[in-house]
Design a protein around this motif. Structure first.
Motif, PDB file in Angstrom:
ATOM      1  N   GLN A  62     -26.083 -68.782 -10.834  1.00 53.03           N
ATOM      2  CA  GLN A  62     -25.579 -67.551  -9.665  1.00 53.03           C
ATOM      3  C   GLN A  62     -24.188 -66.926  -9.744  1.00 53.03           C
ATOM      4  O   GLN A  62     -23.166 -67.298  -9.527  1.00 53.03           O
ATOM      5  N   MET A  63     -23.077 -65.943 -10.232  1.00 49.20           N
ATOM      6  CA  MET A  63     -22.478 -65.520 -10.511  1.00 49.20           C
ATOM      7  C   MET A  63     -22.053 -64.664  -9.447  1.00 49.20           C
ATOM      8  O   MET A  63     -21.890 -63.633  -9.996  1.00 49.20           O
ATOM      9  N   ASN A  64     -20.870 -65.352  -8.803  1.00 53.14           N
ATOM     10  CA  ASN A  64     -20.648 -64.130  -7.661  1.00 53.14           C
ATOM     11  C   ASN A  64     -18.827 -63.292  -7.946  1.00 53.14           C
ATOM     12  O   ASN A  64     -18.362 -64.535  -8.319  1.00 53.14           O
ATOM     13  N   SER A  65     -18.419 -62.618  -7.261  1.00 58.48           N
ATOM     14  CA  SER A  65     -16.771 -62.351  -7.336  1.00 58.48           C
ATOM     15  C   SER A  65     -16.195 -62.509  -8.549  1.00 58.48           C
ATOM     16  O   SER A  65     -15.806 -62.941  -8.847  1.00 58.48           O
ATOM     17  N   LEU A  66     -17.167 -61.835  -9.634  1.00 61.25           N
ATOM     18  CA  LEU A  66     -16.661 -61.763 -10.974  1.00 61.25           C
ATOM     19  C   LEU A  66     -15.053 -61.062 -11.198  1.00 61.25           C
ATOM     20  O   LEU A  66     -14.790 -60.173 -11.016  1.00 61.25           O
ATOM     21  N   LYS A  67     -14.619 -61.668 -12.716  1.00 65.18           N
ATOM     22  CA  LYS A  67     -13.348 -61.553 -12.888  1.00 65.18           C
ATOM     23  C   LYS A  67     -13.350 -61.213 -14.570  1.00 65.18           C
ATOM     24  O   LYS A  67     -14.192 -62.046 -15.197  1.00 65.18           O
TER      25      LYS A  67
END
Length: 117
Positions: free
Chosen positions: A81-86
């Motif tokens: 799960q990948m949040n706040s992707l940059k």
């Protein structure tokens, strides 16, 4: 033999979220650990997150607090799960499994994650 099939990559705006999946099949017993690696264009592959057969997890410093690795044993699937992707998260993400007796590494085909506005 272990087969790893990845899915869930795509294009997302900065600050968005994605969930990657890695489904394992074949001779999955004796898997010591699984993890996610990523490789950006022109750069070497780096370890992102790991989960052991006992459930212990670890993260690369730049993703800790934003990414979560988990597993569903009933489905033989590992998730990222990948949040706040940059934008700097943009890379091809690879699933990895380490199996013992003998000690062998298995790799998925990779799934592209692009973070851009």
């Amino acid at each position: 033999q272990v087969q790893l099939v990845e899915s869930g990559g795509g294009l997302v705006q900065p600050g968005g979220s994605l969930r990657l999946s890695c489904a394992a099949s074949g001779s999955i017993f004796s898997i010591l650990a699984m993890g996610w690696y990523r490789q950006a264009s022109g750069k070497q592959r780096e370890l992102v997150a790991t989960i052991t057969s006992g459930g212990s997890t670890g993260y690369e410093d730049s993703v800790e607090g934003r990414f979560t690795i988990s597993r569903d044993n009933a489905k033989n699937t590992v998730y990222l799960q990948m949040n706040s992707l940059k934008p700097e998260d943009t890379a091809v993400y690879y699933c990895n499994a380490v199996k013992i007796n003998p000690l062998v590494n298995y790799w998925g085909q990779g799934t592209q994650v692009t973070v851009s506005s």
